[in-house]
Write an enzyme that holds these catalytic residues in place. Structure first.
Site, short mmCIF file in Angstrom:
data_model
loop_
_atom_site.label_atom_id
_atom_site.label_comp_id
_atom_site.label_asym_id
_atom_site.label_seq_id
_atom_site.Cartn_x
_atom_site.Cartn_y
_atom_site.Cartn_z
N ASP A 111 10.07 -0.98 -5.67
CA ASP A 111 8.63 -1.09 -5.40
C ASP A 111 8.00 -1.96 -6.49
O ASP A 111 8.14 -1.67 -7.68
CB ASP A 111 8.02 0.33 -5.38
CG ASP A 111 6.67 0.38 -4.69
OD1 ASP A 111 5.97 -0.65 -4.70
OD2 ASP A 111 6.32 1.46 -4.18
N ASP A 140 1.16 -5.10 -3.53
CA ASP A 140 2.03 -3.94 -3.72
C ASP A 140 3.00 -3.93 -2.54
O ASP A 140 2.57 -3.88 -1.38
CB ASP A 140 1.13 -2.69 -3.74
CG ASP A 140 1.86 -1.37 -3.85
OD1 ASP A 140 3.09 -1.37 -4.01
OD2 ASP A 140 1.17 -0.32 -3.77
N HIS A 179 -2.65 2.89 1.12
CA HIS A 179 -3.88 3.03 0.33
C HIS A 179 -4.65 1.72 0.28
O HIS A 179 -4.05 0.65 0.25
CB HIS A 179 -3.55 3.50 -1.09
CG HIS A 179 -2.40 2.75 -1.72
ND1 HIS A 179 -2.59 1.71 -2.58
CD2 HIS A 179 -1.05 2.87 -1.57
CE1 HIS A 179 -1.41 1.23 -2.96
NE2 HIS A 179 -0.45 1.89 -2.34
N HIS A 194 -5.03 2.60 -6.18
CA HIS A 194 -5.27 3.55 -5.10
C HIS A 194 -6.77 3.76 -4.96
O HIS A 194 -7.37 4.53 -5.68
CB HIS A 194 -4.55 4.88 -5.36
CG HIS A 194 -3.06 4.76 -5.22
ND1 HIS A 194 -2.37 5.32 -4.17
CD2 HIS A 194 -2.14 4.11 -5.97
CE1 HIS A 194 -1.08 5.02 -4.30
NE2 HIS A 194 -0.92 4.30 -5.38
N GLU A 234 2.43 1.69 3.36
CA GLU A 234 3.77 2.10 2.94
C GLU A 234 4.19 3.35 3.68
O GLU A 234 3.45 4.32 3.77
CB GLU A 234 3.86 2.29 1.43
CG GLU A 234 2.91 3.28 0.82
CD GLU A 234 3.04 3.30 -0.71
OE1 GLU A 234 4.17 3.48 -1.22
OE2 GLU A 234 2.00 3.14 -1.38
N GLU A 270 7.09 -1.24 2.49
CA GLU A 270 5.69 -1.43 2.10
C GLU A 270 5.33 -2.90 2.05
O GLU A 270 6.10 -3.72 1.56
CB GLU A 270 5.43 -0.80 0.72
CG GLU A 270 3.97 -0.94 0.26
CD GLU A 270 3.67 -0.22 -1.05
OE1 GLU A 270 4.60 0.01 -1.84
OE2 GLU A 270 2.48 0.12 -1.27
MN MN Z 1 4.30 0.31 -3.86
MN MN Z 2 1.61 1.46 -2.74
#
Ligand code: MN
Ligand code: MN
Length: 308
Positions: free
Chosen positions: A92, A103, A164, A172, A197, A289
């Site tokens: 990630d 992200d 998010h 977030h 995600e 994600e």
């Molecule tokens: Mn992530």
């Molecule tokens: Mn994330």
């Protein structure tokens, strides 16, 4: 005045796009290093070096979570953990440009018996992204994710983990995208940016905190601290990472007695420590994600390589 406003708006989306390309290139670069025998520490360091080299800043430490560990594992200093045969590995990655974040995560699977589990994560993530249109209710996305994951095999979505909204220097934000059916949600709006995600699991579909973690974030409360080490860490964080998550490894490079100082900062409520999130031991978890912008013409993924 309005002219200035519209140009700064374009600027913002340009920065989201740039951060997305940093992550897209880093994913391509790091994927071949995710192999049996590889040290997680090397994967984390290579990923983080690539984000910088591609012109971004780190939005959070690289996470490399294996098997039943769903998220929030980032190598501590001197980590000796290696990838073993049969492991399922989630990487990630987060980058930002002036606080505008990308992200994205991918899964590498070393057990062909679980290819469908990875497929469930990827397919549910893309099905969710397709449905991210202005006016859609987030509860409808949850339904799509859950049913897509369940259609791929005896798998469950992880209910505590969600997509998010991304905001300036906020990984977030206030809106979340559920991975399961929920009774009511909120409307998705044009111009919002989300990290979508999804997590598919052969376990319980629920995660719990392990008692440790190596990722931290500065909390908004200001409590006075006396020790020199703790003060040094706070000023480095304020300067470098602001409100974004950071790694114990990054602090270890700047402060010698970092462990004592970090514990003091946790106890005083200055920092939050992210605990490692785990499903039932022995199960397998896959993750997919991407970051995307909500537009009236449909979702624009920022974290896949642009062909220009
Ligand atoms: Mn992530
Ligand atoms: Mn994330």
């Amino acid at each position: 005045m309005s002219r200035k406003k519209s140009s700064s708006k374009e600027d913002k989306f340009e920065k989201y796009r740039k951060a997305g390309q940093v992550v897209a290139k880093t994913k391509e670069y790091v994927r071949p290093f995710v192999r049996i025998g590889a040290k997680l520490l090397d994967i984390c360091e290579k990923t983080e070096q690539s984000v910088i080299k591609e012109g971004g800043k780190l939005a959070f430490p690289c996470n490399v979570s294996i098997n039943h560990i769903a998220a929030h594992y980032s190598s501590p200093p001197g980590d000796k953990t290696v990838i073993k045969e049969g492991d399922i590995v989630k990487v990630d990655i987060g980058a930002h440009v002036d606080g505008f974040i990308a992200d994205s995560a991918f899964t590498v699977n070393f057990d062909p018996d679980f290819d469908k589990l990875v497929d469930a994560a990827v397919a549910s993530c893309h099905a969710a992204i397709e449905a991210m249109l202005p006016g859609t209710n987030t509860k409808d996305i949850g339904k799509i994710v859950e049913s897509t994951i369940k259609s791929k095999g005896k798998f469950k979505p992880i209910k505590e983990l969600s997509g998010h909204i991304l905001e300036e220097y906020a990984l977030h934000g206030p809106k979340t995208i559920p991975n399961v059916r929920i009774p009511y949600g909120t409307k998705i709006e044009e111009g919002e940016v989300y990290a979508i995600e999804t997590f598919s699991s052969t376990g319980t579909g629920s995660v719990h905190d392990l008692p440790y973690g190596y990722i931290y974030r500065l909390l908004p409360v200001r409590t006075p601290v006396r020790s020199k080490g703790a003060r040094k860490i706070i000023s480095a964080v304020l300067k470098e990472y602001k409100t974004l998550p950071f790694s114990e490894r990054w602090i270890a490079k700047q402060v010698k007695a970092y462990k004592v100082a970090l514990n003091e900062l946790i106890t005083k409520g200055v920092f939050h420590r992210y605990k490692i999130l785990s499903d039932k031991k022995g199960c397998k978890v896959a993750q997919a994600e991407e970051t995307m912008i909500v537009t009236k013409d449909g979702p624009k993924i920022t974290t896949s390589i642009e062909s220009d």
